[in-house]
Design a protein around this motif. Structure first.
Motif, PDB file in Angstrom:
ATOM      1  N   SER A   1     -28.252  -3.383  23.105  1.00 36.29           N
ATOM      2  CA  SER A   1     -27.855  -4.795  23.146  1.00 36.29           C
ATOM      3  C   SER A   1     -28.968  -5.717  22.662  1.00 36.29           C
ATOM      4  N   PHE A   2     -30.069  -5.153  22.191  1.00 38.21           N
ATOM      5  CA  PHE A   2     -31.176  -5.891  21.592  1.00 38.21           C
ATOM      6  C   PHE A   2     -31.764  -6.930  22.550  1.00 38.21           C
ATOM      7  N   GLU A   3     -31.868  -6.520  23.820  1.00 42.51           N
ATOM      8  CA  GLU A   3     -32.456  -7.393  24.832  1.00 42.51           C
ATOM      9  C   GLU A   3     -33.964  -7.191  24.962  1.00 42.51           C
ATOM     10  N   ALA A   4     -34.494  -6.082  24.444  1.00 46.49           N
ATOM     11  CA  ALA A   4     -35.917  -5.779  24.574  1.00 46.49           C
ATOM     12  C   ALA A   4     -36.738  -6.626  23.608  1.00 46.49           C
ATOM     13  N   ASP A   5     -38.050  -6.582  23.795  1.00 46.10           N
ATOM     14  CA  ASP A   5     -38.917  -7.371  22.921  1.00 46.10           C
ATOM     15  C   ASP A   5     -39.368  -6.585  21.696  1.00 46.10           C
ATOM     16  N   GLN A   6     -38.960  -5.322  21.599  1.00 43.96           N
ATOM     17  CA  GLN A   6     -39.230  -4.540  20.404  1.00 43.96           C
ATOM     18  C   GLN A   6     -38.080  -3.571  20.179  1.00 43.96           C
ATOM     19  N   LEU A   7     -37.971  -3.073  18.961  1.00 51.59           N
ATOM     20  CA  LEU A   7     -36.884  -2.165  18.629  1.00 51.59           C
ATOM     21  C   LEU A   7     -37.064  -0.827  19.328  1.00 51.59           C
ATOM     22  N   ASP A   8     -35.959  -0.236  19.729  1.00 48.73           N
ATOM     23  CA  ASP A   8     -35.966   1.100  20.305  1.00 48.73           C
ATOM     24  C   ASP A   8     -36.506   2.098  19.286  1.00 48.73           C
ATOM     25  N   ASP A   9     -37.113   3.179  19.780  1.00 48.94           N
ATOM     26  CA  ASP A   9     -37.725   4.173  18.898  1.00 48.94           C
ATOM     27  C   ASP A   9     -36.722   4.856  17.981  1.00 48.94           C
ATOM     28  N   ARG A  10     -35.426   4.769  18.292  1.00 46.96           N
ATOM     29  CA  ARG A  10     -34.432   5.419  17.438  1.00 46.96           C
ATOM     30  C   ARG A  10     -34.210   4.676  16.128  1.00 46.96           C
ATOM     31  N   TRP A  11     -34.630   3.411  16.061  1.00 47.09           N
ATOM     32  CA  TRP A  11     -34.406   2.615  14.859  1.00 47.09           C
ATOM     33  C   TRP A  11     -35.538   2.791  13.852  1.00 47.09           C
ATOM     34  N   ASN A  12     -35.166   2.754  12.583  1.00 48.98           N
ATOM     35  CA  ASN A  12     -36.149   2.852  11.498  1.00 48.98           C
ATOM     36  C   ASN A  12     -35.838   1.844  10.402  1.00 48.98           C
ATOM     37  N   PHE A  13     -36.867   1.591   9.604  1.00 46.91           N
ATOM     38  CA  PHE A  13     -36.733   0.829   8.370  1.00 46.91           C
ATOM     39  C   PHE A  13     -36.832   1.778   7.184  1.00 46.91           C
ATOM     40  N   LEU A  14     -36.292   1.334   6.064  1.00 48.72           N
ATOM     41  CA  LEU A  14     -36.530   2.025   4.804  1.00 48.72           C
ATOM     42  C   LEU A  14     -37.844   1.521   4.220  1.00 48.72           C
ATOM     43  N   ARG A  15     -38.839   2.385   4.222  1.00 49.50           N
ATOM     44  CA  ARG A  15     -40.179   2.048   3.743  1.00 49.50           C
ATOM     45  C   ARG A  15     -40.841   1.022   4.671  1.00 49.50           C
ATOM     46  N   THR A  16     -42.073   0.731   4.411  1.00 45.82           N
ATOM     47  CA  THR A  16     -42.843  -0.160   5.285  1.00 45.82           C
ATOM     48  C   THR A  16     -42.234  -1.562   5.261  1.00 45.82           C
ATOM     49  N   PRO A  17     -41.904  -2.107   6.430  1.00 44.46           N
ATOM     50  CA  PRO A  17     -41.267  -3.436   6.451  1.00 44.46           C
ATOM     51  C   PRO A  17     -42.218  -4.515   5.948  1.00 44.46           C
ATOM     52  N   ARG A  18     -41.732  -5.256   4.956  1.00 40.09           N
ATOM     53  CA  ARG A  18     -42.535  -6.327   4.351  1.00 40.09           C
ATOM     54  C   ARG A  18     -41.793  -7.649   4.492  1.00 40.09           C
ATOM     55  N   GLY A  19     -42.486  -8.652   4.956  1.00 36.79           N
ATOM     56  CA  GLY A  19     -41.887  -9.973   5.107  1.00 36.79           C
ATOM     57  C   GLY A  19     -41.252 -10.137   6.480  1.00 36.79           C
ATOM     58  N   ASP A  20     -40.972 -11.376   6.799  1.00 41.05           N
ATOM     59  CA  ASP A  20     -40.417 -11.737   8.110  1.00 41.05           C
ATOM     60  C   ASP A  20     -38.892 -11.692   8.016  1.00 41.05           C
ATOM     61  N   PHE A  21     -38.328 -10.483   7.897  1.00 35.61           N
ATOM     62  CA  PHE A  21     -36.895 -10.382   7.625  1.00 35.61           C
ATOM     63  C   PHE A  21     -36.069  -9.944   8.829  1.00 35.61           C
ATOM     64  N   TRP A  22     -36.706  -9.652   9.956  1.00 36.69           N
ATOM     65  CA  TRP A  22     -35.934  -9.264  11.131  1.00 36.69           C
ATOM     66  C   TRP A  22     -36.571  -9.871  12.375  1.00 36.69           C
ATOM     67  N   SER A  23     -35.757 -10.066  13.397  1.00 40.17           N
ATOM     68  CA  SER A  23     -36.279 -10.693  14.614  1.00 40.17           C
ATOM     69  C   SER A  23     -35.391 -10.356  15.800  1.00 40.17           C
TER      70      SER A  23
END
Length: 522
Positions: free
Chosen positions: A326-348
């Motif tokens: 439910s995205f209530e935590a202050d950081q993403l759960d370990d199960r989530w990933n990005f494609l390549r190193t995240p660049r820019g302020d594109f998620w919150s």
């Protein structure tokens, strides 16, 4: 008889490496172009595993910019010595580019891990570390033989001392697996162990496809010469045919329990709907014994089974992870990933508390870039995934939705688009870089519920503007494009949330309230 089921870590978690510290077991796997890199797991019983983080979780540790599909982080090895954990791996820059080997250290396996120590003069892939009784540390890896390849996929396993103070390789190099041992091919993933006065060298060979295998040699001296057992390969499924439920077994690491039993972790795949492996290469567990100084894997059977006898360890289950985030935590759960190193302020997770906000980056998921995509692995043959998204389109360039991903050329996109001032939900099937519109329906609301159900290779897509009043978008779509057997490469299928401005600049964003994923009965 108490049993467990393989795989012990389902989904795209290949090239497992394991170590034991007292009564605790730690395991790492490859992560290729995904960030954070090298997931790390903890277990008390070898069967139940809890992810405790990633080894490479900071952009300064792992620069995956423009890393091609199925390149990046290969085959990590984890070892523990004198209060310190070591993880060594290869960063594969491109198809034909450099193979850069490095290691990091930590006192706590959950992190933080150090910055990379890059090793000079270390060609090849799949490095491992071995800590000998006399205090010396050795690096093993594979490489093209200095004298040149004499047959197809001819590699050499080589060894050199590692100076931990200088953090560099020192002294002469030694060829361990070549010459008299040429009846193996595609030699890689070496691991050294010292057991009962013998140095044992376990490698993967035969390529990581259907002919994958685990092979072993031994020597009285760490530098060789090494002799193979006449029973090699000690583990393979290549003789069982394409219709066996577990295939391409190989790339093993071994561990002795605190009670003196021996177990092997390795990779394998579960094809379904034909020889298609959407789940990628997964982590399996199998016992072995020592007989006449050599391992006998799963005595009397010699193969990995879907259901096997539980280890002689007290069962230790971890609290079950919730199906929904439910995205209530202050950081993403370990199960989530990005494609390549995240660049820019594109998620919150903070701009709108309780939501994952994805901003419409100009990069797309059809490129080998870092798009605004947050995804997780497909871990079940039959599964359900659903989410709710709030997104008001402001231009025809923008899109957002749910993506099922094999790579930038092979994927499904269930996404909202704007055409002639009207909003549509469409399903795009992308194969070999060509988009095909499978279905398209007009929608009016800026809030959309999106769902996919997979039963084997039949993937069905649904949407609704009212909570759970599902409408069919496309049913029974062939999902085999999510398999490496069509798409190529080494990774398994991902699914997740996506937003893009398709090459344009945009300040728009999509908000996702929750995301649910779980296996279902067939």
């Amino acid at each position: 008889m108490k049993t467990f089921k393989n795989p012990i870590i389902p989904g795209f978690y290949p090239d497992p490496s394991i170590c034991r510290v007292g009564e605790d077991y730690y395991l790492v796997t490859s992560s290729f172009e995904y960030f954070p890199g090298v997931p790390i797991f903890h277990s008390k019983d070898l069967v139940h595993w809890k992810q405790i983080g990633h080894v490479l979780d900071r952009p300064e540790q792992l620069n995956l910019d423009q890393t091609p599909n199925s390149r990046g982080i290969y085959a990590p090895t984890i070892r523990y010595h004198d209060g310190v954990f070591y993880m060594i791996t290869t960063f594969v820059v491109s198809q034909t580019g450099a193979r850069k080997n490095f290691y990091v250290t930590a006192s706590d396996p959950a992190g933080p891990w150090s910055e990379p120590h890059w090793l000079e003069g270390a060609p090849g892939i799949d490095p491992s570390l071995f800590f000998d009784d006399d205090g010396k540390v050795y690096y093993t890896g594979n490489r093209k033989p200095p004298s040149g390849r004499q047959y197809k996929k001819h590699n050499e396993i080589w060894l050199q001392e590692l100076d931990l103070e200088k953090k560099q390789l020192v002294g002469p190099t030694y060829s361990l697996w070549d010459g008299a041992l040429k009846n193996a091919h595609a030699q890689e993933a070496p691991h050294l162990y010292k057991i009962n006065g013998w140095y044992y060298l376990i490698i993967a060979e035969g390529g990581t496809g259907h002919t994958h295998a685990v092979t072993i040699a031994r020597s009285k001296e760490v530098t060789g010469p090494y002799e193979m057992t006449e029973t090699n390969p000690i583990l393979t499924h290549r003789h069982l045919g394409n219709h066996h439920p577990i295939v391409n077994v190989g790339h093993a690491d071994i561990v002795e329990t605190q009670h003196g039993d021996w177990w092997m972790v390795c990779l394998a795949s579960r094809p379904y709907g034909g020889y298609y492996r959407n789940l990628g290469r997964e982590t399996f567990l199998v016992p072995f014994i020592w007989e006449d100084g050599w391992p006998i894997v799963n005595p009397g059977k010699g193969l990995i089974e879907e259901e096997m006898e539980f280890p002689n360890l007290e069962e230790h289950k971890w609290p079950e992870l919730p199906y929904a985030d439910s995205f209530e935590a202050d950081q993403l759960d370990d199960r989530w990933n990005f494609l390549r190193t995240p660049r820019g302020d594109f998620w919150s997770l903070t701009e709108r508390p309780g939501y994952l906000r994805l901003k419409a980056k100009k990069e797309t998921i059809m490129e080998e870039e870092n798009p605004a995509f947050v995804g997780r692995r497909q871990q079940h043959i039959n599964f359900l995934a659903q989410t709710v998204m709030e997104f008001t389109l402001s231009s025809a360039n923008e899109t957002a939705g749910l993506v099922l991903l094999q790579n930038h050329q092979y994927q499904f996109r269930m996404e909202v688009i704007l055409e002639n001032g009207q909003t549509f939900i469409q399903l795009i099937r992308r194969e070999d870089g060509i988009d095909e519109e499978v279905a398209k329906e007009k929608v009016a609301s800026s809030t959309l519920y999106l769902k996919v159900e997979a039963r084997g290779q039949a993937y069905s897509f649904y949407f609704t503007e009212k909570a759970f009043d599902w409408k069919e978008l496309a049913v029974g779509v062939d999902g085999t494009i999510l398999s490496t057997d069509k798409a190529g490469g080494f990774v398994g299928a991902y699914l997740g949330m996506y937003c893009s401005a398709n090459g344009s600049e945009s300040t728009n964003a999509a908000d996702f309230d929750w995301f649910e994923y779980h296996g279902i009965d067939s």
